[in-house]
Design a protein around this motif. Structure first.
Motif, PDB file in Angstrom:
ATOM      1  N   UNK A  24       0.832  -1.183   0.000  1.00 12.62           N
ATOM      2  CA  UNK A  24       0.000   0.000   0.000  1.00 12.62           C
ATOM      3  C   UNK A  24       0.879   1.251   0.000  1.00 12.62           C
ATOM      4  N   UNK A  25       0.994   1.900  -1.142  1.00 15.37           N
ATOM      5  CA  UNK A  25       1.716   3.178  -1.187  1.00 15.37           C
ATOM      6  C   UNK A  25       0.703   4.277  -1.393  1.00 15.37           C
ATOM      7  N   UNK A  26       0.807   5.320  -0.605  1.00 15.42           N
ATOM      8  CA  UNK A  26      -0.147   6.402  -0.762  1.00 15.42           C
ATOM      9  C   UNK A  26       0.368   7.414  -1.776  1.00 15.42           C
ATOM     10  N   UNK A  27      -0.534   8.235  -2.208  1.00 16.63           N
ATOM     11  CA  UNK A  27      -0.202   9.277  -3.176  1.00 16.63           C
ATOM     12  C   UNK A  27       0.983  10.087  -2.670  1.00 16.63           C
ATOM     13  N   UNK A  28       1.805  10.431  -3.591  1.00 12.89           N
ATOM     14  CA  UNK A  28       3.109  11.003  -3.334  1.00 12.89           C
ATOM     15  C   UNK A  28       3.111  12.418  -3.904  1.00 12.89           C
ATOM     16  N   UNK A  29       3.299  13.401  -3.066  1.00 13.39           N
ATOM     17  CA  UNK A  29       3.457  14.768  -3.603  1.00 13.39           C
ATOM     18  C   UNK A  29       4.856  14.904  -4.183  1.00 13.39           C
ATOM     19  N   UNK A  30       5.089  15.949  -4.929  1.00 12.59           N
ATOM     20  CA  UNK A  30       6.341  16.075  -5.682  1.00 12.59           C
ATOM     21  C   UNK A  30       7.470  16.606  -4.812  1.00 12.59           C
ATOM     22  N   UNK A  31       8.698  16.116  -5.032  1.00 13.53           N
ATOM     23  CA  UNK A  31       9.858  16.711  -4.366  1.00 13.53           C
ATOM     24  C   UNK A  31      10.029  18.166  -4.824  1.00 13.53           C
ATOM     25  N   UNK A  32      10.772  18.937  -4.038  1.00 17.78           N
ATOM     26  CA  UNK A  32      10.867  20.379  -4.291  1.00 17.78           C
ATOM     27  C   UNK A  32      11.570  20.715  -5.600  1.00 17.78           C
ATOM     28  N   UNK A  33      12.413  19.816  -6.109  1.00 16.65           N
ATOM     29  CA  UNK A  33      13.134  20.138  -7.349  1.00 16.65           C
ATOM     30  C   UNK A  33      12.470  19.537  -8.583  1.00 16.65           C
TER      31      UNK A  33
END
Lengths: 260, 260, 260, 260
Positions: free
Chosen positions: A52-61
């Motif tokens: 189960x992997x949850x939605x991943x927001x983007x890294x800053x770069x």
């Protein structure tokens, strides 16, 4: 005398058009193949139920290619105008078959790409006719998208395959209606002057957190018929394929890319 | 007679010290190095704020090395008895410095490893003295664990480095008190009969979902002083390092591995 | 007031020790190494008596760098003027120590290089002081030349080594007075924008027809002291080293290169 | 009753056609290909006139596979008995078509191979029907032998090609009646338990001293029809192909191999 002049003219035209070649430069063409000659069903990758992997927001770069709101980072592949796929009000967008493929405005070389996609819950059909789409890296090399949850197809054509080349190590599909995640590490090819690869492209893919391509060598551009082709190119966009299944199109969300 | 006895004594001393070898086998030793000779501070990896990845349960084909309950998959590295680190009642476990390193009972070759670790919120100290630990792949090659959130150290010794070899591509640390995730793809070395590498080990690492090692070649075993060593070995366990900071030890959770 | 003076004193000390720079740019330097710290004597490569290969004329697509007559393809490395080494009337040329290194006028990237070299029959000295020279590929990476026929030295410094990096697989030296042949296949590095290697250089070497480097990864530029450095560069010349042994200089002949 | 008989008949037909397997194991087969579908004529490798390399005696650590006197290191591939090809009194041997292929008694993994071959001066025919033979590395992967001096064929089938895979970088053929030399560096594949490549085979080839394969990845076993196959195997012999041209067979001499 007129004849001579005319011949000279013909020679000149041929010469300017690169058409004067020695007879010995005429070579046989390879035999015409059928699509199913490059489709290999066995072995079928083992089925792995992903964690189960949850939605991943983007890294800053990262360059965010879709943030849930609009397709401003994309254009239509046919005419370079607005993408034309459907942005939904839940932070996703959906293939609109009749407008064709879409691709990023920006071109990329080496990158890490995160992309999520969802097969509609009521998907129908079988083999390649079930949620078919694909991600063309540098507009040339297809990482396949398909519903392979309880749907068999040739293994080098299933979800996570380098289409018509390399099957995924395992089948880590989520069922229709759930979101699948690809995390891609892509190394662009380097070419010699003669157009052949000095270093072919390489790809690593995690599907729902499970390794399915492990620094796989990509052999050439994706072709539906015949062997992969080696075609010299520079930076290229990410292209998303509009493929069959017009009535039950697939959706995407949360797309970002980091240049490497 | 005295001379003879003395000679015997000399021989014995030489023998015990490994000094009796054929004259032709006597070679100079390399100069002794200091630890800071293999510590490189520049360039410092750019800081990237990672995206939000939630805890990841294990895929169905993974060997769960810690499921939140007990350390039954681990032993103490010194004596092979029970691991002896502290299992907490929140699904995590914590280094217990005085008992030393722990390692998996099972040995591994090629694998995908998922592991999460947390620096205590009230961590103190600087450079290497701040949440130091490490993951020894096949018991030989260290992927560094350290608090590098607002803590500078030599770049080939910071979190995500192949310790004293290769710095991470970027610094994707989360602050103390938050959980960090390593997703590791490890390719074991292959040796020639003479003990040298036919193919050295390779490693790809995502730190909180951000690529920090991209199929990096590992040059040899991790050494605190001097050059990496090439040492022939077979399958080996995953070892977790018990290192300094006894008063503020780091914690781990959610560890699983898939054989490749 | 005392406080102020003390602060000034502190500033002065910091300044003298190189410590006053922008706070974010102040980093420790690595410890200074000694040359012998990167010299490894064991294991010594096995001795192989090479077969009999005769002088090889150049393929038709090669750039002939020395055809036996003049050094017109070369310049002096110090001032870019004429090479200044001694062309002999038997189709060879000889190092002239006091004029320093020489290098090709043309710069190269990927290539196949053929080069022959001869240690004088009456060579004297031992270890590195015996016929020492070297071939710097792209002016950066040294393939060592030395007399290692009955002359031991550190194995990563002997003939055929990537100097101070990788020893040859075997020792295929011919005795002084006979000609040695290197056939080199060199793959140039590819760099990222940040100056690190996307792909490090690779090298394959046959010494008198015997494989001594097998697609060896070159780790960085050759340095006499310390670790190899990664330094971004483009095409570069072939440089031949003028090194010690002024009274008994080595000779070269039959040098050609093919761009790959 | 009739129904039953009919069912039995269907079962029988299915059985005879290999069609009775577990339902889940029934997969389509790939389309049948024709030989010319994997034959690519363009681009044709540039022609390079090789330099003059003289016959090379074997290094001291080589296993001599043919020393000019007898074929005692070889057996017939069909029955494992004596090789049966013709040893000539000038230190060479010649294919004897009717007895078929021959192969080394010993099996090899990684190696350096030196082999010389000669097309008869009065060779006739064209394309693949002109001096055709081949060297099967580990009995699986064919390095092509053919007369391509003024004889065109598909480029991935000419002398120095990895047959039906990778064309040589250039065409460095000597004319019929002269001896050609292959110097081969071969890296054996490493397999996973499931029979797929962990590392595919690699090959470097010098043809008459000219680089024609540069650490080329071999994609699978050589097949006359269709895609290369990935087939798990261990050490294997060197096999020499007896192919067409019975009236004008090719000859070999001076074959040696060094284990790597």
């Amino acid at each position: 005398m007129k004849k001579k002049l005319f011949n000279l003219f013909v020679l000149l035209v041929l010469f300017l058009s690169g058409g004067i070649v020695n007879a010995q430069d005429t070579y046989p063409e390879s035999g015409k193949m059928e699509p199913n000659m490059s489709e290999f069903w066995l072995p079928q990758p083992e089925i792995v139920t992903p964690g189960n992997i949850m939605t991943n927001s983007a890294p800053s770069d990262a360059i965010v290619l879709f943030d849930g709101k609009d397709l401003s980072a994309w254009v239509n592949s046919k005419d370079g105008r607005s993408a034309g796929w459907t942005v939904n009000n839940n932070g996703t967008f959906t293939v609109k078959k009749d407008v064709g493929d879409i691709q990023t405005k920006e071109s990329f070389e080496n990158f890490q790409l995160h992309i999520e996609w969802c097969i509609p819950k009521d998907i129908a059909g079988s083999s390649q006719s079930r949620g078919n789409s694909g991600i063309f890296l540098q507009n040339k090399y297809e990482l396949q998208i398909l519903d392979n949850y309880n749907n068999k197809t040739y293994s080098n054509g299933q979800a996570g395959s380098i289409y018509k080349q390399t099957r995924p190590l395992v089948n880590a599909m989520r069922p229709p209606g759930e979101w699948n995640v690809y995390d891609v590490i892509y190394t662009a090819p380097i070419f010699k002057d003669d157009g052949s690869y000095r270093m072919p492209p390489h790809i690593t893919v995690l599907h729902n957190g499970v390794l399915i391509q492990n620094n796989t060598t990509i052999l050439g551009t994706t072709t539906y018929i015949g062997f992969p082709k080696v075609v010299k190119h520079g930076a290229g966009p990410i292209r998303l394929q509009s493929h069959g299944d017009a009535s039950k199109p697939i959706s995407f969300r949360n797309i970002w890319i980091r240049k490497l």
